[in-house]
Design an enzyme around this catalytic site. Structure first.
Site, PDB file in Angstrom:
ATOM      1  N   THR A  99       0.802  -1.442  -0.016  1.00 26.15           N
ATOM      2  CA  THR A  99      -0.074  -0.104  -0.054  1.00 26.15           C
ATOM      3  C   THR A  99       0.804   1.237  -0.163  1.00 26.15           C
ATOM      4  OG1 THR A  99      -1.754   1.212   1.046  1.00 26.15           O
ATOM      5  CG2 THR A  99      -0.263  -0.126   2.530  1.00 26.15           C
ATOM      6  N   GLU A 100       0.641   2.277  -0.726  1.00 28.48           N
ATOM      7  CA  GLU A 100       1.313   3.501  -1.344  1.00 28.48           C
ATOM      8  C   GLU A 100       2.028   4.337   0.093  1.00 28.48           C
ATOM      9  OE1 GLU A 100      -1.717   2.514  -2.352  1.00 28.48           O
ATOM     10  OE2 GLU A 100      -2.036   3.899  -3.997  1.00 28.48           O
ATOM     11  N   ASN A 101       1.113   4.157   1.252  1.00 24.11           N
ATOM     12  CA  ASN A 101       1.679   4.949   2.181  1.00 24.11           C
ATOM     13  C   ASN A 101       2.543   4.044   3.234  1.00 24.11           C
ATOM     14  OD1 ASN A 101      -0.794   3.423   2.832  1.00 24.11           O
ATOM     15  ND2 ASN A 101      -0.797   4.108   4.880  1.00 24.11           N
TER      16      ASN A 101
ATOM     17  N   SER B  70       8.286   3.881  -0.873  1.00 25.34           N
ATOM     18  CA  SER B  70       7.032   3.064  -1.360  1.00 25.34           C
ATOM     19  C   SER B  70       6.947   3.394  -2.670  1.00 25.34           C
ATOM     20  CB  SER B  70       5.901   3.607  -0.595  1.00 25.34           C
ATOM     21  OG  SER B  70       4.646   2.981  -0.800  1.00 25.34           O
TER      22      SER B  70
END
Lengths: 252, 223, 252, 223
Positions: D48-50, D90
């Site tokens: 996940t991007e975060n 990320s």
């Protein structure tokens, strides 16, 4: 060392390989190979020597381009690769280290290539390779011989040199802990270029002092996430390049 | 000729100008000596290119941990509050302007601030290391050097003859004979050996010295 | 919390500040302020609210440009800054979050500016700001409206957009542990943009759940080295933005 | 008209193609459902991007830790062997080609692989998030979508009319009626609902379908 006490549904993936020979199996003639470590700190001696063993037994891999900050010390590690005649070119920032005779001899004889890259630019080019940034600008080397032939640009009144990403076919690295998913930690200053190289190589092979099961490394303390790692091999009693050099060991 | 400063004394003099709380990178070799001479009551935090912040003295012989080294590949120790990081983060500190001071050795430094400290010419094996990053990153780039070469030739020059490390990057020069600032592309003499005349110093310098009203005495303790 | 039991010669430097008001003291009208956090994870609510308190008491700081992935949620944090009228412009990737009414109202009324940046480009621009990279190329947004007016270039047959670094006057961040030298760790996913912002801001101010003495954080586990940090204030009982939002708390 | 697949069934179908050992990013909203339908015996690791790799299911209500969320700001849990990292790392994973698959929702997808999934036009507040990075980073970019809009208009089109997220980036489309590959700038029909004719499907598609010799049946379990 394995994941047998995990529920199988949680962990099927296992990136461990049984031995050093398997670990270096995919490294072929003409490849670009990034080698972790800065001096003896983080140098994956056993992986390098396994590669030399293969070359001695089979004549391959040869004609390699090797990326490392230096160009080998003494008669071990990268220096032994050079002595063995496996290396066509070094990409590095400082090919004059404590005992650089292997590289120096071949370089002065015109038998090995050199791409000299300022250390911060080398790090950033490798980082860019892993991060999908094809080019960036840096002030380093502007106005010097090292920048000759490179595009320059001005931003906010200051001059910068455009540098390209640097990628590799394979990276060989040394870690402290690896879990079976390839998550890594490093010991003290031994991380240096390795987290960058792990991301910049199409295939990343790691020798770890200890392989643990997923969950044994705190997720906050992972330095190289497993997504960047393809194979891990446990080398519990890894040699220290600096110590070997001081003992005068020759490998090639 | 007056008694010039030893390398240790040049390093001592450079150390006196490091501000309390400064983050400092010292070039490999002679500049590493600067760390020994931090004035009492001032704290500097030392950075090394290979990914360590807040390292301390060399360990005793036999106590080395070869995973814990500096950019010169010498064994180091840690001070409380140290941090490890990878090379890209390390040079982010350098290039991003986070270091307060970099102190480097040199072959030549020119009155326009050009520095030549990485190559003595096309012979031999070239090696640049982190110098080309350091000269552009630190807020203040200082040089420590003997005032002249072993052959007595000026190292402070009008224009560098050797391959450049960086363009217009040096702002202060500590030599065995003097302390000089580079301002408006000129060497401004700030301190000189008290036993040496300006003319004697000028004769050993390859560019014209700018002489302000006050020129301090360059004095260092026996070390 | 302080360094009294260290030998004085080892540690003179102390970046702790006594309270939130002192921590936000240097933030002035017109500044670019990076605010750590992604959603409620890592949002420095107490620093933001201290800034709002100062604005309410003194009319300053106003006319701020705020950098964050989002543009505030509910009536707290960045949303409360917007409601209070302190924010002239947002630089963010996703101004539509769970409850974005503060930004939405002002934006549709033409009372607040927006620079929309793809999330990875936002992260990389901030990283470049801290790393001294004035510009870089990314494939993200090529051929889209977001790339309009930006230089493009082709590398190895693929098109890329040139993006510039992003810096700030101040970053306000939330950490888990801070030592008195400013070394930081973060809790779980709360690090997100904060290590990047710490490096990209001229001044970095951190609220930490606990301040410890130098040496209490393992040097291998430091996420943000102290060189990037200027002031730390302990907020032991920090509020969670997401929890406040769910409680319907309004701050402005 | 034949019974179209539900969103859960589209997600199920997309999940069947995720290779064992794949690193996968799922767009926020509907694509998040794909994670639920991993086939037994295959393991995917979700990004996940975060800044989280290898997260698991949502926690029970009341068990949320709001420092542990996904890109959609929903609470998540961790699986053994998870890792945290900052946003630049990320997106290095995304942009650097380290993800095997990204599965996104969409407003429109064109036969040349163009994707429009971030803006429905100049009205309202624009928001792009990580989509513009994801479409260029993952080795395989797939889209899951209803075959037509709520008004019955084609979402698979000759040319996108809405603002683009990325140019020529999508290679596979899973819809409520069919599975299609994008090859040589054309939609190639791989599977369709067995109860639907090619003509019926073509009528609901805004670009010409390429028909290979074999077209599979799109069947999904009741979910």
């Amino acid at each position: 060392m394995n994941a047998r006490n995990m529920r199988e549904k949680d962990v099927l993936m296992d990136k461990t390989v049984p031995d050093l020979n398997s670990a270096v199996a995919g490294i072929e003639d003409g490849m670009v190979v990034m080698v972790g470590g800065f001096g003896g700190s983080g140098a994956p001696i056993e992986l390098i020597h396994a590669l030399i063993d293969r070359f001695k037994a089979t004549g391959s891999p040869k004609n390699l381009t090797v990326v490392n900050n230096n160009a080998g010390n003494g008669r071990i590690g990268i220096a032994a690769m050079i002595d063995a005649g496996m290396v066509a070119k070094m990409i590095c920032s400082f090919p004059r280290s404590a005992d650089p005779r292997a590289f120096t001899e071949k370089y002065l004889a015109g038998e090995i290539g050199l791409e000299l890259v300022p250390q911060g630019t080398l790090a950033e080019r490798i980082r860019a390779g892993g991060a999908g940034i094809p080019a960036f600008y840096t002030p380093a080397s502007y106005g010097t011989d090292v920048a000759k032939g490179k595009p320059v640009a001005e931003f906010d009144g200051k001059h910068y040199v455009q540098e390209r990403w640097l990628k590799a076919d394979v990276a060989i690295l040394k870690a402290e802990l690896a879990d079976t998913l390839g998550n890594l930690t490093y010991r003290k200053a031994a991380r240096n270029f390795s987290p960058l190289m792990a991301a910049a190589a199409a295939r990343t092979v790691v020798q770890a002092t200890r392989i643990v099961k997923p969950g044994d490394i705190d997720p906050e303390q992972v330095i190289t996430p497993g997504i960047f790692v393809d194979a891990v091999v446990e080398v519990a009693d890894a040699k220290q390049e600096e110590a070997l050099m001081r003992q005068g060991v020759a490998y090639a | 000729m007056s008694q010039k400063l030893s390398n240790a004394q040049i390093a001592w003099r450079a150390a006196q100008d490091i501000e309390d709380g400064a983050y400092v990178n010292l070039g490999i070799g002679f500049p590493e000596m600067v760390a020994k001479f931090q004035p009492p009551g001032k704290q500097a935090i030392f950075h090394t290119e290979n990914g360590v912040l807040n390292f301390g003295e060399a360990p005793a012989e036999g106590e080395e941990d070869w995973d814990l080294i500096n950019a010169g590949k010498k064994a180091i120790t840690l001070r409380p509050g140290a941090a490890f990081f990878h090379h890209a983060d390390s040079f982010a500190m350098v290039r991003g302007g986070h270091l307060d001071v970099a102190i480097l050795g040199t072959y030549e430094v020119a009155e326009n601030g050009d520095l030549a400290n990485w190559s003595t010419g096309p012979k031999g094996v070239p090696a640049v290391g982190g110098a080309m990053d350091l000269v552009h990153g630190a807020k203040r780039v200082a040089v420590i050097t003997d005032h002249v070469t072993k052959d007595g030739k000026p190292k402070l020059v009008k224009k560098c003859t050797l391959p450049l490390t960086g363009v217009g990057c040096v702002t202060r020069v500590y030599t065995s004979l003097a302390v000089l600032d580079i301002e408006n592309q000129r060497f401004v003499l700030r301190e000189k050996l008290p036993t040496m005349s300006v003319d004697e110093l000028q004769a050993l310098t390859g560019a014209e010295l700018v002489l302000p009203n006050t020129i301090g005495d360059l004095v260092a303790p026996e070390l």
